[in-house]
Design a protein around this motif. Structure first.
Motif, PDB file in Angstrom:
ATOM      1  N   SER A  80       0.803  -1.210   0.000  1.00 44.26           N
ATOM      2  CA  SER A  80       0.000   0.000   0.000  1.00 44.26           C
ATOM      3  C   SER A  80       0.843   1.272   0.000  1.00 44.26           C
ATOM      4  O   SER A  80       1.870   1.349   0.640  1.00 44.26           O
ATOM      5  CB  SER A  80      -0.903  -0.001   1.237  1.00 44.26           C
ATOM      6  OG  SER A  80      -1.570   1.223   1.361  1.00 44.26           O
ATOM      7  N   GLU A  81       0.366   2.259  -0.725  1.00 45.74           N
ATOM      8  CA  GLU A  81       0.901   3.615  -0.642  1.00 45.74           C
ATOM      9  C   GLU A  81      -0.206   4.474  -0.033  1.00 45.74           C
ATOM     10  O   GLU A  81      -0.612   5.475  -0.584  1.00 45.74           O
ATOM     11  CB  GLU A  81       1.283   4.132  -2.029  1.00 45.74           C
ATOM     12  CG  GLU A  81       2.403   3.373  -2.687  1.00 45.74           C
ATOM     13  CD  GLU A  81       2.735   3.946  -4.054  1.00 45.74           C
ATOM     14  OE1 GLU A  81       3.006   5.151  -4.153  1.00 45.74           O
ATOM     15  OE2 GLU A  81       2.714   3.173  -5.010  1.00 45.74           O
ATOM     16  N   SER A  82      -0.691   4.053   1.121  1.00 43.07           N
ATOM     17  CA  SER A  82      -1.944   4.579   1.659  1.00 43.07           C
ATOM     18  C   SER A  82      -1.887   5.978   2.239  1.00 43.07           C
ATOM     19  O   SER A  82      -2.889   6.496   2.663  1.00 43.07           O
ATOM     20  CB  SER A  82      -2.476   3.627   2.730  1.00 43.07           C
ATOM     21  OG  SER A  82      -1.544   3.557   3.789  1.00 43.07           O
ATOM     22  N   GLY A  83      -0.754   6.584   2.297  1.00 42.38           N
ATOM     23  CA  GLY A  83      -0.730   7.947   2.802  1.00 42.38           C
ATOM     24  C   GLY A  83       0.490   8.223   3.645  1.00 42.38           C
ATOM     25  O   GLY A  83       1.333   7.359   3.860  1.00 42.38           O
ATOM     26  N   ILE A  84       0.552   9.448   4.089  1.00 45.19           N
ATOM     27  CA  ILE A  84       1.689   9.919   4.873  1.00 45.19           C
ATOM     28  C   ILE A  84       1.183  10.418   6.206  1.00 45.19           C
ATOM     29  O   ILE A  84       0.148  11.075   6.285  1.00 45.19           O
ATOM     30  CB  ILE A  84       2.418  11.056   4.117  1.00 45.19           C
ATOM     31  CG1 ILE A  84       2.948  10.534   2.790  1.00 45.19           C
ATOM     32  CG2 ILE A  84       3.544  11.634   4.955  1.00 45.19           C
ATOM     33  CD1 ILE A  84       3.516  11.601   1.881  1.00 45.19           C
ATOM     34  N   GLN A  85       1.906  10.087   7.261  1.00 45.46           N
ATOM     35  CA  GLN A  85       1.572  10.631   8.577  1.00 45.46           C
ATOM     36  C   GLN A  85       2.638  11.655   8.950  1.00 45.46           C
ATOM     37  O   GLN A  85       3.800  11.498   8.638  1.00 45.46           O
ATOM     38  CB  GLN A  85       1.485   9.528   9.626  1.00 45.46           C
ATOM     39  CG  GLN A  85       2.796   8.809   9.881  1.00 45.46           C
ATOM     40  CD  GLN A  85       2.607   7.623  10.816  1.00 45.46           C
ATOM     41  OE1 GLN A  85       1.505   7.125  10.962  1.00 45.46           O
ATOM     42  NE2 GLN A  85       3.678   7.186  11.425  1.00 45.46           N
ATOM     43  N   TYR A  86       2.199  12.718   9.579  1.00 46.24           N
ATOM     44  CA  TYR A  86       3.096  13.794   9.975  1.00 46.24           C
ATOM     45  C   TYR A  86       3.114  13.861  11.486  1.00 46.24           C
ATOM     46  O   TYR A  86       2.088  14.013  12.112  1.00 46.24           O
ATOM     47  CB  TYR A  86       2.611  15.125   9.401  1.00 46.24           C
ATOM     48  CG  TYR A  86       2.593  15.133   7.903  1.00 46.24           C
ATOM     49  CD1 TYR A  86       3.729  15.458   7.194  1.00 46.24           C
ATOM     50  CD2 TYR A  86       1.454  14.772   7.201  1.00 46.24           C
ATOM     51  CE1 TYR A  86       3.735  15.454   5.814  1.00 46.24           C
ATOM     52  CE2 TYR A  86       1.446  14.761   5.823  1.00 46.24           C
ATOM     53  CZ  TYR A  86       2.589  15.112   5.136  1.00 46.24           C
ATOM     54  OH  TYR A  86       2.585  15.096   3.767  1.00 46.24           O
ATOM     55  N   LEU A  96       7.232   1.719   3.528  1.00 41.93           N
ATOM     56  CA  LEU A  96       7.339   1.808   2.074  1.00 41.93           C
ATOM     57  C   LEU A  96       8.175   0.636   1.577  1.00 41.93           C
ATOM     58  O   LEU A  96       9.351   0.772   1.254  1.00 41.93           O
ATOM     59  CB  LEU A  96       7.956   3.138   1.648  1.00 41.93           C
ATOM     60  CG  LEU A  96       7.895   3.449   0.158  1.00 41.93           C
ATOM     61  CD1 LEU A  96       6.443   3.527  -0.326  1.00 41.93           C
ATOM     62  CD2 LEU A  96       8.610   4.749  -0.140  1.00 41.93           C
ATOM     63  N   ARG A  97       7.543  -0.536   1.574  1.00 48.13           N
ATOM     64  CA  ARG A  97       8.243  -1.735   1.103  1.00 48.13           C
ATOM     65  C   ARG A  97       8.472  -1.621  -0.390  1.00 48.13           C
ATOM     66  O   ARG A  97       7.582  -1.269  -1.146  1.00 48.13           O
ATOM     67  CB  ARG A  97       7.421  -2.971   1.435  1.00 48.13           C
ATOM     68  CG  ARG A  97       7.318  -3.196   2.929  1.00 48.13           C
ATOM     69  CD  ARG A  97       6.528  -4.434   3.255  1.00 48.13           C
ATOM     70  NE  ARG A  97       6.999  -5.569   2.493  1.00 48.13           N
ATOM     71  CZ  ARG A  97       6.214  -6.591   2.146  1.00 48.13           C
ATOM     72  NH1 ARG A  97       4.970  -6.626   2.506  1.00 48.13           N
ATOM     73  NH2 ARG A  97       6.708  -7.595   1.441  1.00 48.13           N
TER      74      ARG A  97
END
Length: 106
Positions: A80-86, A96-97
């Motif tokens: 998954s590239e489901s999003g970024i957490q800050y 990010l496999r």
């Protein structure tokens, strides 16, 4: 503390700022619009180490996975590239496999 994320995602400075586009840095950005390690007395003390680590990783990836005489390098994101957490730094929510392999030119 300056909100660098807001500066880096400002559409006045960067076209389509949410899109990953390394080519936008082919022309140097305007001063004080891209500060990944902060600035001045509040600059990240590990910025030179981080830059060196990035160069080492890039060197190994390029030298081991894209020798023009042996084959071409292929890289894909796995999962998954489901999003970024800050909080406070941007990181992929699920990691990010990535898979790397060589393909023969013959």
């Amino acid at each position: 503390m300056p909100l660098f994320r807001n500066i880096h995602h400002n559409p006045h400075f960067f076209t389509d700022p949410q899109k990953f586009d390394p080519s936008r840095f082919e022309v140097a950005p305007k001063p004080n619009t891209f500060m990944p390690f902060g600035s001045g007395v509040h600059a990240c003390p590990g910025n030179e180490l981080a830059k060196l680590e990035m160069l080492i990783v890039t060197h190994h990836l390029v030298s081991k996975f894209s020798n023009i005489f042996v084959g071409f390098c292929r890289w894909v994101v796995v999962g998954s590239e489901s999003g970024i957490q800050y909080g406070p730094f941007p990181v992929p929510q699920q990691g990010l496999r990535t898979r790397f392999w060589k393909e023969s030119t013959t």
